[in-house]
Each structure stands twice: as C-alpha cells, then as structure tokens.
Scaffold this motif. Structure first.
Motif, PDB file in Angstrom:
ATOM      1  N   GLY A  58      -7.319 -10.446  -7.538  1.00 57.94           N
ATOM      2  CA  GLY A  58      -6.038  -9.934  -7.058  1.00 57.94           C
ATOM      3  C   GLY A  58      -4.996  -9.687  -8.123  1.00 57.94           C
ATOM      4  O   GLY A  58      -3.966  -9.067  -7.855  1.00 57.94           O
ATOM      5  N   PRO A  97      -2.992  -7.956 -10.794  1.00 51.05           N
ATOM      6  CA  PRO A  97      -2.924  -6.564 -11.269  1.00 51.05           C
ATOM      7  C   PRO A  97      -2.859  -6.540 -12.788  1.00 51.05           C
ATOM      8  O   PRO A  97      -1.785  -6.633 -13.365  1.00 51.05           O
ATOM      9  N   ASN A 111      -4.419  -1.940 -14.443  1.00 53.15           N
ATOM     10  CA  ASN A 111      -3.441  -0.853 -14.336  1.00 53.15           C
ATOM     11  C   ASN A 111      -2.141  -1.224 -15.034  1.00 53.15           C
ATOM     12  O   ASN A 111      -1.437  -0.353 -15.551  1.00 53.15           O
ATOM     13  N   SER A 139      -6.954  -6.633  -1.895  1.00 53.85           N
ATOM     14  CA  SER A 139      -5.613  -6.168  -2.282  1.00 53.85           C
ATOM     15  C   SER A 139      -5.688  -5.266  -3.507  1.00 53.85           C
ATOM     16  O   SER A 139      -5.028  -4.228  -3.581  1.00 53.85           O
ATOM     17  N   LEU A 196      -7.325  -1.931  -2.556  1.00 60.84           N
ATOM     18  CA  LEU A 196      -6.394  -1.091  -1.792  1.00 60.84           C
ATOM     19  C   LEU A 196      -5.259  -0.575  -2.681  1.00 60.84           C
ATOM     20  O   LEU A 196      -4.789   0.548  -2.507  1.00 60.84           O
ATOM     21  N   GLY A 197      -4.826  -1.383  -3.660  1.00 61.95           N
ATOM     22  CA  GLY A 197      -3.822  -0.908  -4.621  1.00 61.95           C
ATOM     23  C   GLY A 197      -4.314   0.348  -5.341  1.00 61.95           C
ATOM     24  O   GLY A 197      -3.566   1.315  -5.517  1.00 61.95           O
ATOM     25  N   ILE A 239      -4.237   3.327  -2.926  1.00 57.58           N
ATOM     26  CA  ILE A 239      -2.869   3.819  -2.744  1.00 57.58           C
ATOM     27  C   ILE A 239      -2.442   4.619  -3.979  1.00 57.58           C
ATOM     28  O   ILE A 239      -1.827   5.682  -3.866  1.00 57.58           O
TER      29      ILE A 239
END
Lengths: 423, 423
Positions: A135, A137, A140, A308, A311-312, A315
């Motif tokens: 999870g 981040p 990116n 999560s 899905l990030g 999106i």
C-alpha cells in the motif's frame, strides 16, 4: 456517465481487495474520476466457483484471451503473479493497446524494461505501484513527486515476513524457528518461507526501486543477498544492548557513478525511524540531493492495502493519458564493496592475549574498532567476544576472519552482521 | 528543445533552493521532462542586490506585473508568502491563463478554494505541495496515489520549530525557554516564535491537508489550538517514565459524517513511528479505509527540501496538463469532542483521602482511570499526583476539574495533555 472497463487476470487476495474497494468507495471514486469503473471480465481457473465478491457471474471466464482481446476493455489488471504466463498476457495486452496495471514484482524485476518499451511503443501505460511495498505509494512518488531529485540512497524494510519474524524474536524473545512457525500460523509466511527468509523477495523489490530511482536497469543477479536464517537470539540480545535492532534491509546506494545494491540483515540504531517499523509493516528510507531524508511507512502486503495501490494506478491512468518514454542511464557502474561498520561475534577460549591477537589481525587489515564487549564464560569454557568495527570494506573483514579462524583459541565465528549507519 | 519559462515572485530561501536545484540537477531534469526549464523573470525588492544564485542580472525586476503579465512565462511560482499581495498576484496570474505553483500555506488555507475554482475556470493548474511539510510529498500523494481511499485520520508533526524545541527538552533536559533560544540561534525559530509555538502554523497546514483528504473546505477558525508554551520539563519527565514522548500534533479525524480537527500537545507512545520524529523533522501519519496506516517522514522546511516540492509541482504541470474540477463535499459536519485519554498532573497537599476524593469526582464525570502515579513530597509540603484516564470527551475532564480546583488540598492543576492512541 462515461464508463471505464477493467479486465482482471487472476482472482486471489489482491483482486478481491481491489473489487471490494471499488464497491465500498464507489461514490468517492466517481466524484474523483467523473467516470464509472466497470469490472467487465475476470480470468479465473474455475468460473463456477462461489466467491466472496459482489460480481455478476457472467464476468468470469477461464480463457485469458477472452479478457485480453475484449475490445471494450480499456485497462488490463494482471494479478496472477509469477513470470509465465503473466509475461505473455501483458505483452499481448500492450500490443492490443490496452493500459496495464500489475502487482507482479518478479515479472517487473526481470522483464520490466522490455515491457515498458512495449508500452511506450503502443502509446499506453504500464504501471506497477503495487509490486513493491504493497500500500505504500513509493514508485510513483519517486518517479513523479520527487522527480526534482537525484537519489543517493534507498534503504527499505520491504519484506513483511522477515520483519515479522525479527520483531517477534526481538520483542518476545522467540527463537528463529518458533517465530517462523508463528508467522506461518498467522498467514505472514508461506508453508515454504525460503523466498522471504533468504532475501529473494526483497531483492526483486529493491531492483525495481533502484531502476525507478536511478534510471538504471538493475539485473537481479547483481544483488548480493543474505537472509535472516542465521540470526540468533543471542545476536538480537547484543544488538539491543548496544542500542540497535536487527532488520533485514534491502539497499541501493549511489555514489558518484557507482551503485551498490544488497539485501542483508543489519544493525539499525534504535532511535532511527526504521527501527520502529515492526511486525508485518514495511518502510522505505530515501535520500535525495534536494529533498534530503524521507521515509515512507505502511502495510507492505494484504488484500486492501495492495488493492489500494492497484486502484491508485488505475485512477492515474484514467486521469492522465500522456505517455513519456523513459530513458536508461547506462554510464553508471554497479559495484559491491559493502563499506560499512560490522558487528562480529566470536566464541573464544578465555585465555590472556586472545583479544589482543584478534585486535592485531583487525589492525593489519585496516579494520579499526568502535566497541568491544567481552563477557563471562559460557558453560563450556568458551566466552563470547563481540566487536563493532568502524567503516571498512567487507573484503577486509573477510581477509581478517580468514586468518582469525585458524587461531586455535577461536572456537567459532558466530556472526557477522552489517551495522547500518545511513551514510 | 522546447523551453518552459518560469516567472518567480520573491527571492528568499525557497526561491534560491529552487534555482539551485534547477542548476545542479539540470541534466536529470531535461532527461525527465524532455524540455528545458528557463527562469525568465524574478520579482525582487531590489534588482541591483548581489545574490548567491547563478542567474543573469537581466531577469530581476521590482515590478510584479512585469512577471505576471509576461506573455512568454508559462508558470508563475509564488514564493513571497503571506496573504497580500500574494493573493492578488496569483489571481492575476490565473486570469492570465498561467499555471501557478505556490508554497504559501496561509494563502491556501484561507483562499485555496476560491483560487482553485479560478484555476479550473481558466483551465490551468494551481499546485501547492510545498505549503505543507516542506519536502515531504504529502498533498499530491493524498490526492493522486492514494485516491482509492476514503481517509479516516491524518495526524501530523508538521511544525519543525516546536518539534525541535520539544526534542531538545526531551533528549537534553532543556527548559522550555532555553530550548526556544537554542532553536532561534540555529535558525529553527523566528525572533518572535509565537506563530509556531502557539500552533497557528500547524493549524494552517492541517486545514490544507484535511481539505485535500476529505474534499471538505475547512475554516481555520474551526480548529481549536493549543501550543507548547505550557509544557514543562516535569511533564516531559512523566511522559518518558510512562512510555511516551510529548509531541505537538495537528490532527483531523473523520468518523461517519463528522470531522474533528485540532492542534495540541499530546503523549505519543514511544514505540509509535511518530515518536522517532525528532528535531526539525516533520511527519504525517494517515489512515485510509483501503491502505490502512501510512506515515511519511522528512524535512518540513529548508531551502532545498521545499525547493524540491516546488520543482516537483512544476514538473507535474509540464508532464500533465489535464485540469479537473474538484468538488466539495458539504454533507460532513465539523465537531469538537476530543474523545481521548488524558494525562493530568496535580500538585496536592499530601493528606490521606486526597487521591480518593479526586478519583470520586472523576467517577462522577464518567472518567475512568488507566494509571495513577503518586510521588514523594516536593520541598514545599506538596506532592505531584499524575493520572492517565481512559478515553473520554474533553468536556467531562473540564467539568471534573472545575470541581477539583475548589478542593482545598489541590494546590495546582499543573497540566492537562491529550494522550494520542491513534484510534
């Protein structure tokens, strides 16, 4: 409202997390992307099996190319894991001009650059935030938010299984074998834990992080690995006493035009933020030449955290379609010096002159000492003798130990563990 | 190669950091954005002053609208700080269809939503990563990488000055006044430190984080504030003894349709990751309903870290031009209950029955106790009496203390500090 159609390959724990998040955060997602997310095809082994997610039974298929070749599917989400057939599926999807999101660390670590080029050629995105540290981040963030930086250091606790085992050994005084069994019982370790405890999983992940941060393709074979199987309760006790915790670190350090990578257990100072990363949690510590030190901490695995991250990425693809070619910087050399302080524990026969003789051999190999702990005898007439050195290349340590091991009063070179000084 | 021209308003510490990073990481930046970054105009008070950055003297002007109205400038970087005239300058820049990057927390906290709408109307971007927590990429990470989540909790150490002061009091046993002087000497505190030590700076920042995370406009007046001016060496000693560190926390908690915000000193358990955030460092701890707990740690101020965040926004604008309207969720109510455990320290006259009487009053107010520390007398016949309660609303604590303060054997209610249990 415009629809974005997802095709999911694989229906394990991450896929069910992803589907559940899309369901329970749906109104927030629609507000954010202004489109509706539809799961239109899901590849499974057995389409008739009952599952704990709220999907129409018509979406399931056991035929991968029914998903990959579906003209209505915009984004393929690969959650099978392993290299084959995930590699073939992703290639086919990219060639079909579909964006791809994957959580597959083994595949990205070994074929990432080739797949990235294929994505650029097809003007689609390949994203893999979930492949490292669940999870958190981190991928990116390195490539986008921190793009102003030249990175000098990445040090991660990026394997939750080994961190759980080491935490249990440290906080509850468990023996290694018992801590492994406990981790297996709680689902933090596999029945065969070797990929975790021997450092392979962490090596895949640090190779991905280093590739992203340094713009330099890393071959997984360039990463020396040492797992946690040799860590004893005794080393953990000495570590605590000397102000450290033992953690399995994956590190990538760039100095001038050299990169050094490794996976190894290390002494981490107790007041360093990485020391409070306990149990199944992960963390990545970074140093950039503009931003200085950063640390990102969170859950490195699990259905919802990894969902999560997936899905990030989805999106991000929906909100941002520009595709840029990543160039690779090949002027940098990959080295293996391991220039650090070391913790070394001997078992010696307690005679006058033993300490002096060992210290002399250290001196002859340009190893200077930061601390020495000498203890009372064990039952069997031997006594532990513990050193922490100043910074030195690992080859000097090995040369000294080669001589010391022939010295008759040294009965055992029990442990050699790097001390992480974050320099 | 295509050029992107920047106009910079203000030439303080962040601007010089930004200009220096653009210079020393230039080849990496060009590789990343495939364009060359040109600083074409810089607003300063005195264009003739000698400066320690490598810019042509022709770029300086003392006339703001020469920068804002320059047709060649693509991105305006506002680094003046304060509300006026930064507000007027940014409005003019957005109306001129220029993207804007700012590090201005006071302006974004008070006029962010209006300026964001103006940016959307003009189809340009307004970015403000550097306005909170300096180099830590937190705002864009919440709004992009973590967009899959509904957020439940944001707890930050987001004021470096107060964290430096509290760390010095904790680790070096300094008195508050001396620690403030030390922070001033090292440049971590202003000559007038009130905006930091009274919590205003942290309140601006948590209002920005909460607005981004909850999609809910927060009025700075809705945030109850308590600074660190009343924290004594003695409270820090008790905190340590009970297993905590005292930190100034800024928090925003969402439960169902209620948001509660505050800035307050709190007891943080020593083994929680926020406890290792020392000196001038910042950290933001988050809980999302998919990702679980995350923490981001790094330098919250300084020329290069803050410059890194500003440049990250500039790169993001260059790489991604799509502009989306942000909607505001207005169905959520902002509350102020402060339902937490509390640390309360009394000075009492050491007579039988004093503890019992205080405990009774706590009971009458539905306050149950987690621990009590009773100590030997001070020199003056009084003794410290320390309680940690279970979770209770602050109004119950206040009601109990209202009664207790009239009790003749209680000479002083020395401290009331929230205990942060991260629930």
């Amino acid at each position: 409202m415009e629809e974005v159609k997802l095709g999911i390959l694989g229906m394990g724990t991450v896929a069910s997390g992803l589907i559940n998040i899309i369901e329970f955060n749906n109104s927030k997602l629609i507000e954010n992307i202004n489109k509706s997310l539809i799961i239109s095809k899901v590849l499974v082994k057995n389409p008739d099996k009952k599952r704990n997610v709220n999907l129409d039974s018509g979406v399931y298929t056991s035929e991968a190319y029914e998903v990959i070749n579906d003209r209505d599917v915009h984004i393929i989400v690969e959650l099978i894991g392993g290299i084959h057939p995930a590699y073939e599926y992703i290639k086919a999807a990219l060639n079909n001009k579909k964006h791809v999101v994957t959580a597959n660390k083994a595949l990205i670590a070994t074929h990432g650059q080739e797949l990235e080029s294929l994505a650029v050629k097809n003007k689609v995105k390949l994203m893999y935030e979930a492949s490292v540290a669940g999870g958190i981040p981190i991928i990116n963030t390195i490539s986008e938010n921190l793009a102003a930086n030249d990175f000098e250091q990445i040090i991660g606790i990026i394997n939750g299984t080994t961190n759980y085992i080491l935490t249990q050994m440290t906080d509850c005084g468990l023996e290694y074998d018992y801590a492994v069994k406990e981790a297996q019982r709680l689902g933090f370790a596999e029945a065969d834990p070797s990929s975790d405890v021997e450092g392979d999983d962490a090596a895949y992940k640090i190779s991905i992080l280093a590739t992203v941060a340094f713009g330099q393709r890393i071959n997984i074979k360039d990463i020396p690995k040492e797992g946690i199987t040799k860590i004893s309760k005794e080393d953990i006790k000495y570590a605590k006493e000397l102000g450290y915790n033992i953690k399995l670190l994956a590190s990538a350090i760039k100095k001038n035009n050299e990169i050094e990578l490794s996976v190894h257990p290390a002494f981490v100072p107790q007041d360093h933020p990485l020391s409070t990363v306990k149990n199944e949690f992960n963390a990545v510590f970074l140093r950039g030449n503009a931003v200085g030190e950063l640390m990102f901490y969170g859950r490195g695995a699990g259905s919802l955290p990894t969902g999560s991250a997936v899905l990030g990425d989805i999106i991000s693809i929906i909100k941002n379609c520009k595709i840029e070619e990543q160039s690779s910087n090949n002027s940098i050399k990959i080295v293996n010096k391991a220039y650090k302080p070391y913790y070394i524990r001997f078992e010696v026969i307690d005679k006058p002159g033993v300490l002096g003789k060992i210290a002399n051999i250290f001196g002859e190999n340009n190893i200077s000492l930061a601390s020495v702990v000498q203890r009372q005898k064990n039952g069997n007439d031997t006594a532990p003798l513990v050193f922490i050195t100043h910074e030195v290349e690992r080859k000097n340590i090995d040369a000294a130990l080669e001589k010391i091991k022939n010295f008759k009063y040294v009965t055992n070179i029990a442990s050699i563990i790097m001390v992480e000084n974050f320099k």
